[in-house]
Design a protein around this motif. Structure first.
Motif, PDB file in Angstrom:
ATOM      1  N   UNK A  14       0.960  -0.989  -0.107  1.00 15.78           N
ATOM      2  CA  UNK A  14      -0.055  -0.092  -0.218  1.00 15.78           C
ATOM      3  C   UNK A  14       0.747   1.104  -0.111  1.00 15.78           C
ATOM      4  N   UNK A  15       0.295   2.448  -0.285  1.00 14.96           N
ATOM      5  CA  UNK A  15       1.266   3.509  -0.407  1.00 14.96           C
ATOM      6  C   UNK A  15       1.177   4.372   0.859  1.00 14.96           C
ATOM      7  N   UNK A  16       2.327   4.779   1.183  1.00 13.70           N
ATOM      8  CA  UNK A  16       2.449   5.563   2.260  1.00 13.70           C
ATOM      9  C   UNK A  16       2.664   7.066   1.768  1.00 13.70           C
ATOM     10  N   UNK A  17       2.805   7.995   2.877  1.00 10.82           N
ATOM     11  CA  UNK A  17       2.694   9.526   2.475  1.00 10.82           C
ATOM     12  C   UNK A  17       4.213   9.803   1.732  1.00 10.82           C
ATOM     13  N   UNK A  18       5.265   9.343   2.054  1.00 10.95           N
ATOM     14  CA  UNK A  18       6.534   9.312   1.628  1.00 10.95           C
ATOM     15  C   UNK A  18       6.638   8.858  -0.034  1.00 10.95           C
ATOM     16  N   UNK A  19       5.772   7.700  -0.088  1.00  9.36           N
ATOM     17  CA  UNK A  19       5.787   7.215  -1.498  1.00  9.36           C
ATOM     18  C   UNK A  19       5.064   8.294  -2.257  1.00  9.36           C
ATOM     19  N   UNK A  20       4.028   8.911  -1.662  1.00 10.81           N
ATOM     20  CA  UNK A  20       3.287   9.755  -2.633  1.00 10.81           C
ATOM     21  C   UNK A  20       3.838  11.158  -2.886  1.00 10.81           C
ATOM     22  N   UNK A  21       4.594  11.499  -1.831  1.00 10.04           N
ATOM     23  CA  UNK A  21       5.348  12.740  -2.093  1.00 10.04           C
ATOM     24  C   UNK A  21       6.343  12.398  -2.775  1.00 10.04           C
ATOM     25  N   UNK A  22       7.214  11.441  -2.993  1.00  8.99           N
ATOM     26  CA  UNK A  22       8.118  11.282  -4.076  1.00  8.99           C
ATOM     27  C   UNK A  22       7.467  11.367  -5.449  1.00  8.99           C
ATOM     28  N   UNK A  72      22.669  13.655   2.033  1.00 14.06           N
ATOM     29  CA  UNK A  72      21.542  13.812   2.818  1.00 14.06           C
ATOM     30  C   UNK A  72      21.944  14.257   3.866  1.00 14.06           C
ATOM     31  N   UNK A  73      20.871  14.978   4.874  1.00 13.24           N
ATOM     32  CA  UNK A  73      21.167  15.538   6.370  1.00 13.24           C
ATOM     33  C   UNK A  73      21.642  14.522   7.201  1.00 13.24           C
ATOM     34  N   UNK A  74      22.718  15.031   8.065  1.00 11.10           N
ATOM     35  CA  UNK A  74      23.401  14.064   9.048  1.00 11.10           C
ATOM     36  C   UNK A  74      22.724  13.391   9.952  1.00 11.10           C
ATOM     37  N   UNK A  75      21.486  14.105  10.320  1.00 11.49           N
ATOM     38  CA  UNK A  75      20.521  13.635  11.354  1.00 11.49           C
ATOM     39  C   UNK A  75      19.922  12.433  10.726  1.00 11.49           C
ATOM     40  N   UNK A  76      19.620  11.952   9.545  1.00  9.86           N
ATOM     41  CA  UNK A  76      19.042  11.045   8.797  1.00  9.86           C
ATOM     42  C   UNK A  76      19.874   9.687   9.090  1.00  9.86           C
ATOM     43  N   UNK A 114      12.863  15.617   5.704  1.00 11.36           N
ATOM     44  CA  UNK A 114      12.125  14.739   4.950  1.00 11.36           C
ATOM     45  C   UNK A 114      11.911  15.379   3.501  1.00 11.36           C
ATOM     46  N   UNK A 115      11.678  16.627   3.273  1.00 11.66           N
ATOM     47  CA  UNK A 115      11.595  17.155   2.156  1.00 11.66           C
ATOM     48  C   UNK A 115      12.717  16.906   1.337  1.00 11.66           C
TER      49      UNK A 115
END
Length: 247
Positions: A62-70, A235-239, A82-83
């Protein structure tokens, strides 16, 4: 039939591969992939291809919100980390991979089981189940006996009796839980690729449909390698750091 419930992989190939290997060793024969396959992590293409492979063999996805955003573009409400990850991920996926994500359903019902990323009451709204109130709202929104969802990155189990009595508890790793027939159940297996409960080990759960039993699993994986991929991607170090801390 044993079904592996895997959610919030977030482009973490190392965690996903370790969970799939562990699930196979437990006798899993089917998979339910509960969304957010991409975002945050450094290997989105491998993860999307592996999800597509499992779907071709009969798995639910199923689709997640990050999948949709990509696919659709990030929203103004997304945090900066996240962005940035969403934008980077979009640039790393080919048209076929993006098309696969775009065609994912918001929810899937099979027999008495509902699979959805966030909740049953508004799958497209991606509202979090942060406690008993949201869990009960989700259970009241479906007639399915079992609801399996992700979005929250910490494992949790809720239930609702025929008399309307609600309950919840944080499950222990590897303990088999009988899902009594006179209740509805909502399972959040936790995050495979980015756990946030202080334990960096990957989360997933196994549902035995024949025995009506559920067990929550933790799998150690090479989080250092996953963090290195995030850093190599710029990508950001925090990730990267949060993978090592489970937060």
């Amino acid at each position: 039939m044993k079904i592996a419930l895997i959610s919030d992989i977030h482009s973490n190939a190392q965690a996903f591969a370790a969970v799939l290997e562990h699930a196979q060793a437990q006798g899993v024969s089917d998979y339910a992939l509960l969304g957010d396959f991409v975002g945050y992590g450094g290997d989105p293409a491998w993860v999307v291809d592996k999800v597509a492979e499992l779907v071709a063999r009969g798995a639910v996805a199923v689709m997640g919100n990050h999948d949709a955003a990509v696919v659709q573009g990030s929203s103004s409400t997304m945090r900066e980390d996240a962005r940035l990850a969403v934008e980077w991920t979009h640039s790393r996926l080919n048209p076929a991979q993006l098309e696969f994500l775009s065609k994912l359903p918001l929810s899937v019902t099979r027999e008495d089981r509902l699979y959805v990323h966030a909740n049953a009451f508004d799958p497209a709204g991606y509202e979090y189940i942060q406690g008993r109130l949201e869990a009960m709202r989700s259970l009241h929104a479906t007639e399915c006996r079992y609801t399996f969802c992700g979005h929250m990155h910490e494992p949790m189990l809720y239930h609702l009796s025929l008399t309307g009595k609600a309950g919840e508890f944080t499950p222990a790793e590897g303990v088999s839980i009988p899902l009594l027939p006179n209740r509805q159940w909502l399972t959040i297996p936790g995050s495979c690729g980015q756990p946030r409960d202080g334990n960096p080990a990957a989360c997933y759960a196994i549902f035995d449909s024949a025995a009506s039993e559920l067990s929550f699993q933790r799998v150690a994986y090479d989080a250092e390698a996953a963090a290195a991929q995030i850093r190599a991607a710029g990508l950001p170090e925090r990730l990267a750091a949060r993978l090592l801390q489970g937060e």
